[in-house]
Enzyme design. Structure first.
Site, PDB file in Angstrom:
ATOM      1  N   GLY A 160      34.815 -13.287  39.719  1.00  0.00           N
ATOM      2  CA  GLY A 160      33.757 -14.288  39.608  1.00  0.00           C
ATOM      3  C   GLY A 160      33.170 -14.738  40.935  1.00  0.00           C
ATOM      4  N   ASN A 193      30.449 -13.653  42.182  1.00  0.00           N
ATOM      5  CA  ASN A 193      29.012 -13.852  41.924  1.00  0.00           C
ATOM      6  C   ASN A 193      28.781 -15.151  41.160  1.00  0.00           C
ATOM      7  OD1 ASN A 193      27.336 -11.441  42.886  1.00  0.00           O
ATOM      8  ND2 ASN A 193      29.199 -10.534  42.053  1.00  0.00           N
ATOM      9  N   ARG A 207      34.220  -3.051  17.502  1.00  0.00           N
ATOM     10  CA  ARG A 207      33.325  -3.450  18.586  1.00  0.00           C
ATOM     11  C   ARG A 207      32.234  -4.423  18.103  1.00  0.00           C
ATOM     12  NH1 ARG A 207      32.143  -1.577  23.676  1.00  0.00           N
ATOM     13  NH2 ARG A 207      33.822  -0.078  23.843  1.00  0.00           N
ATOM     14  N   MET A 242      32.700  -6.584  32.293  1.00  0.00           N
ATOM     15  CA  MET A 242      33.056  -5.170  32.165  1.00  0.00           C
ATOM     16  C   MET A 242      33.241  -4.781  30.702  1.00  0.00           C
ATOM     17  SD  MET A 242      32.931  -4.436  35.293  1.00  0.00           S
ATOM     18  CE  MET A 242      33.684  -2.832  35.481  1.00  0.00           C
ATOM     19  N   ASN A 250      21.878  -7.840  34.108  1.00  0.00           N
ATOM     20  CA  ASN A 250      23.177  -7.374  34.597  1.00  0.00           C
ATOM     21  C   ASN A 250      23.070  -7.022  36.081  1.00  0.00           C
ATOM     22  OD1 ASN A 250      25.919  -6.318  34.408  1.00  0.00           O
ATOM     23  ND2 ASN A 250      25.001  -4.272  34.519  1.00  0.00           N
ATOM     24  N   HIS A 284      24.569  -4.695  38.991  1.00  0.00           N
ATOM     25  CA  HIS A 284      25.291  -3.418  39.082  1.00  0.00           C
ATOM     26  C   HIS A 284      25.348  -2.967  40.549  1.00  0.00           C
ATOM     27  CE1 HIS A 284      26.862   0.424  37.852  1.00  0.00           C
ATOM     28  NE2 HIS A 284      25.978   1.017  38.635  1.00  0.00           N
ATOM     29  N   SER A 306      21.753  -3.549  42.199  1.00  0.00           N
ATOM     30  CA  SER A 306      20.541  -3.718  41.389  1.00  0.00           C
ATOM     31  C   SER A 306      20.789  -4.755  40.308  1.00  0.00           C
ATOM     32  CB  SER A 306      20.177  -2.397  40.681  1.00  0.00           C
ATOM     33  OG  SER A 306      20.059  -1.340  41.596  1.00  0.00           O
ATOM     34  N   ASP A 328      23.813   0.540  32.010  1.00  0.00           N
ATOM     35  CA  ASP A 328      23.194   0.407  33.337  1.00  0.00           C
ATOM     36  C   ASP A 328      21.827   1.113  33.385  1.00  0.00           C
ATOM     37  OD1 ASP A 328      25.497  -0.946  34.241  1.00  0.00           O
ATOM     38  OD2 ASP A 328      26.485   0.940  34.742  1.00  0.00           O
ATOM     39  N   GLU A 354      25.185  -8.942  47.264  1.00  0.00           N
ATOM     40  CA  GLU A 354      25.062  -9.102  45.803  1.00  0.00           C
ATOM     41  C   GLU A 354      24.911 -10.581  45.448  1.00  0.00           C
ATOM     42  OE1 GLU A 354      27.350  -5.771  43.315  1.00  0.00           O
ATOM     43  OE2 GLU A 354      28.677  -7.202  44.246  1.00  0.00           O
TER      44      GLU A 354
HETATM   45  C1  GRF Z   1      30.259  -6.876  41.351  1.00  0.00           C
HETATM   46  O1  GRF Z   1      30.451  -5.901  42.323  1.00  0.00           O
HETATM   47  C2  GRF Z   1      29.171  -6.439  40.429  1.00  0.00           C
HETATM   48  O2  GRF Z   1      28.211  -5.634  41.037  1.00  0.00           O
HETATM   49  C3  GRF Z   1      29.921  -5.649  39.400  1.00  0.00           C
HETATM   50  O3  GRF Z   1      31.167  -6.269  39.272  1.00  0.00           O
HETATM   51  C4  GRF Z   1      31.470  -6.984  40.450  1.00  0.00           C
HETATM   52  C5  GRF Z   1      31.770  -8.388  40.061  1.00  0.00           C
HETATM   53  O4  GRF Z   1      32.417  -9.105  41.042  1.00  0.00           O
HETATM   54  N1  GRF Z   1      29.173  -5.554  38.176  1.00  0.00           N
HETATM   55  P1  GRF Z   1      32.753 -10.651  40.811  1.00  0.00           P
HETATM   56  O5  GRF Z   1      33.628 -10.764  39.578  1.00  0.00           O
HETATM   57  O6  GRF Z   1      31.474 -11.399  40.674  1.00  0.00           O
HETATM   58  O7  GRF Z   1      33.515 -11.052  42.049  1.00  0.00           O
END
Ligand code: GRF
Length: 217
Positions: free
Chosen positions: A11, A13, A62, A87, A104, A106, A133, A142, A171
């Protein structure tokens, strides 16, 4: 801008988004994780943001997980759903109701390297730059239209760990700047690509630093 964030892991981000929230730039109304041990849940709890754990293993199929996820997201009435390290591939039960409102992050310069292990794949291909991206989420993994990107050089001696470590802070800037962009502009995902304030976006917005400020253009 009411934002619902979906996570699975550390987390970092999400933390960047929480920091933006603390500056009054966005409102994070809910954090949903498909993993009970995601560190991002602690970050959200510390920030006083409502969290929900929806473990996919508890669902036999699912689409049952997807339907439950859709109910959870709908309940917080988001303007934007942000997959930040989520994920899990999601299906039409979630995608259809939130079409054009789900993005999303990526870690590659899409359309290169969909899926996992993007750093290693970029290194093996001898790429001179890598990046991240943000794209609208569609049924294709993606594969949705790309809104924005950030680029970093691949340096001599880089391995996948050094490359990932250098990309991570970029990011964080990309995700915050892109959501800021949504608050300032009309971004729509149509059958024919992305429309920015009514005009077709011919290529993804690129993140640049100008006079100490991050700008998407
Ligand atoms: C990031 O690298 C993002 O690009 C990918 O998963 C990672 C997430 O990292 N989809 P975090 O959980 O936000 O630290």
């Amino acid at each position: 801008m009411r934002v619902c964030v979906l996570i699975s892991g550390s987390g970092s981000n999400l933390q960047a988004l929480i920091n933006a929230r603390d500056e009054g730039r966005i409102d994070i109304v809910s954090v949903i994780s498909n993993r009970a041990d995601a560190m991002g849940l602690e970050r959200a709890n510390r920030a006083g943001i409502p969290t929900t754990i929806l473990e996919h293993q508890r669902f036999a199929q699912r689409n049952q997980f997807d339907r439950a996820l859709c109910v959870l997201i709908s309940a917080c009435h988001p303007d934007l759903v942000v997959l930040a390290g989520f994920m899990r591939i999601i299906g039409s039960a979630v995608l259809d109701p939130f079409k054009g409102r789900m993005i999303n992050l990526h870690p590659s310069l899409l359309p290169r390297y969909r899926g996992t292990d993007t750093y290693q794949r970029a290194l093996e291909a001898g790429d001179r730059e890598h990046g991240a991206s943000i794209h609208f989420v569609t049924g294709e993994l993606d594969g949705g239209p790309v809104i924005s990107q950030v680029r970093i050089p691949v340096l001599a001696g880089d391995d996948k760990h050094t490359l990932a470590a250098r990309l991570a802070p970029m990011e964080h800037k990309l995700i915050v700047s892109t959501i800021d962009f949504f608050t300032q502009h009309q971004l729509e995902s149509g059958d024919d690509g992305i429309f920015l304030d009514g005009d077709k976006l011919l290529q993804p917005l690129q993140l640049h630093e100008e006079n100490g400020k991050m700008i998407l253009k």
